[in-house]
Design a protein around this motif. Sequence first.
Motif, mmCIF file in Angstrom:
data_model
loop_
_atom_site.group_PDB
_atom_site.id
_atom_site.type_symbol
_atom_site.label_atom_id
_atom_site.label_comp_id
_atom_site.label_asym_id
_atom_site.label_seq_id
_atom_site.Cartn_x
_atom_site.Cartn_y
_atom_site.Cartn_z
ATOM 1 N N CYS A 445 37.886 40.753 39.725
ATOM 2 C CA CYS A 445 38.206 40.515 40.651
ATOM 3 C C CYS A 445 38.930 40.127 41.607
ATOM 4 C CB CYS A 445 36.558 40.018 41.516
ATOM 5 S SG CYS A 445 37.220 38.601 41.650
ATOM 6 N N CYS A 482 33.786 32.831 37.425
ATOM 7 C CA CYS A 482 34.983 33.188 38.603
ATOM 8 C C CYS A 482 33.841 32.760 39.763
ATOM 9 C CB CYS A 482 35.169 34.724 38.657
ATOM 10 S SG CYS A 482 35.502 35.067 40.892
ATOM 11 N N SER A 484 33.697 34.143 42.943
ATOM 12 C CA SER A 484 33.309 35.192 43.222
ATOM 13 C C SER A 484 32.464 36.397 42.429
ATOM 14 C CB SER A 484 34.269 35.498 44.127
ATOM 15 O OG SER A 484 35.752 36.398 43.592
ATOM 16 N N CYS A 485 32.975 36.331 41.376
ATOM 17 C CA CYS A 485 31.764 37.774 40.960
ATOM 18 C C CYS A 485 31.631 36.896 39.666
ATOM 19 C CB CYS A 485 33.512 39.093 40.235
ATOM 20 S SG CYS A 485 34.008 38.593 39.544
HETATM 21 ZN ZN ZN Z 1 36.343 37.400 39.949
#
Ligand code: ZN
Length: 739
Positions: A445, A482, A484-485
């Motif tokens: 991402c 990660c 965020s993803c």
């Molecule tokens: Zn990510």
Amino acid sequence: MLAYQVEVVVAPMEQPLSYGVPSHLLPIIRPLSRVMVPLQKRQVMAFCLNAPYPSQTTKLKPIADALDDIACLPPELLAFFEKAAAYYQTPLGRFLEQALPAGLGKLQGQGSRSHKSQSLVELAGNGVWNEDFPPQLYIIRHILEQNGPLWLPRLKELFPRAAYWLPRMEKQGLVKISRHVLLRQISGEFIQPEAAPAALSLQQQAALESIRPAIVAAEFKSFLLHGVTGSGKTEVYLGACQEALALGKTALILVPEISLCLRLQGILQQRLGAEQVAVLHSGLSAAERYSQWVALASGRAKVALGARSAVFAPLANLGVICVDEEQDEAYKQEDRVRYNGRDLALLRGQEQGCPVVLGSATPALGTFYLACEGRHRLLAMPGRVYDLPLPRMELIDLRATPRLLGGFLSERLFAELKAAKSRGRQSILFLNRRGFAPAIICAKCGTKIFCPACSLSLTWHAQRRKLICHLCGCQRPLPAHCQSCQSPAEHFKHLGLGTEAVEEKLKELAPELRLARLDRDTAASPEQLGGILRRVLNQEVDVLIGTQMLSKGHHFPNLTLVGVLLADQGLNQPDFRASERAYTLLTQVAGRAGRQYEQGLVLVQTFNPQHHAIQAAVMHDEAGFYQQELEERRALGYPPFGRLISIRVEAGQEEAARQAAERLGEHLRQAVDKLRLRAQVLGPAPAPVAKVKHRWRYYLLIKAGNAKQAASVLRLGAFRLGAPAGVSLTVDVDPLQLL
Ligand code: ZN
Ligand code: ADP
Ligand code: ZN
């Protein structure tokens, strides 16, 4: 009974306070004495501003106690401290407090603590050598003749049985053995100091001849010792110190970094006498710092060597101050009270009446300008001691070099590394970035891993297996996913590379090369640092990889190749000093090559081969570079043609910081109008790193024709802002970095 009083300053307060002096303290109170005084319901430390004098009143509260029985700071330094504090917009008490080493404690002249000491062995002239002495004595004599005076451990290395024979030799007057308090031991031993040269070069003599009269006359004069890398500036500092000592005076030598301290320390101790030299820097333990301070304050040691804070060393009767690598930004203290050690050295010379020698191969633009204007006397040393030309410099255009070995190394540079090794020479690979990878990014991402407290990506340190913030120092493990993803860690990718990665990858590329790495991770302590330097000097290393720590000052005789992995770092920063920094760094690191045996070669990898700073460094076109930079600064009113004060406005909420900064900006602009000055107020603008340690930062910049004008704008404007809750202001006079 006659009452006495004295004025004192307490750390954060602007105004002095008066106290009575009990009679038993009368003999030891003088200007700059440290005392304890009652204030409200507490006792606090204070500095005296004068000697006790008869008081009109008996109503003053008395001083509770005096801290020192010897002068912690010589009284003659009062005027220097007053001017310094005023210049840096800091209350005198606070300025004095930070001038002393942390945790100094009470200062007692007797120095009751025991210190480690070590024996220095030298040949004595008064003994009579006798034919029937055992051969061992002749061996020892031979070693001492070859090497000069030796520390006992070194002598034992060369001749293990020496210790057995030495007492007898001493008794017969064949050798002299003196015990010296060890000021600092590096892994059990000093770096072997370089021997004294047989004679000074003509340019060294000429420089000393110019400085000497000012030492003799106890007169302030400032010199720019502008000597190319390898011109032998150290000998000039040493000669100036010897001159001062011969006149019964003291001397102060400043170096920008601890790593340079180690080398000079060995040289000074050997040449001036170990007991004469005290060392002050942050690598010492509290006990060692204490012993050094007492040695100087009591007059036992006469030469102080140290990093920037040594500019406050307790030396009375100062004969000369030398500032090595005067351009170095490490002279700037960036926390607590902000000051520049080089500039304070000049002020101190003025106040104490002694010459100040600023030495550099690459003077700061401002210093260079003052020398052109005749404000510093120029002492030029354009030739190298060993009569070698400056190194050959070549650019490697990274835009035209698609394939880099290991992602960082051009084939040309790699070939030269191996060629140097095959000739038995050593090399440096320079990259101004420590750690393994400056950032880690999620390939899925595109999210980078940031410091939770600062708006800065975290650096991956592979050996420690930690992500570290280079601003606030916080450490954390690599996350499993990660943020965020939620992709797992195997999708993380390294962005860019640091010295740690260079070391690891070069090891894979050329296992036959013996590597060492010098950066803040590998050289966290003076012992570690000394160990690395010694390995290089002992030829146990083929390639030394490092950050700016190795860029200046060092003398590695056998080093002939310097590879600059990325000359572009910092070049495009929005800072009017970016070009000057790039030029200086390149010239300095290039100056490590080819100092003693053969001309050096410097290969500079860059994406900006046309940049004027890089071109100037490669062409050794100093005059052209300085002139062009000066013209640009003049046009914009930047230093040295104008003066700057920066104010950092910080708050926990971004909005609060911005609003306070805007208000302050208005007040400052009004102050400019009111004072009818041709000054300018720039900003506010968010700091380049907008958030540090959970606090948001905005900057304002006052630009004025001279320091006094800038200071008046600040005083009038900041006074009207008051102190909004939760907002802090940090004033930086003559700022170098906006961070
Ligand atoms: Zn990510
Ligand atoms: P700089 O600081 O100007 O780069 P240094 O002071 O480190 O240079 O000196 C470089 C080398 O030259 C050192 O090894 C030093 O011992 C040696 N040196 C200095 N002066 C002389 C001299 N007059 N004769 C021989 N060698 C010298
Ligand atoms: Zn941080």
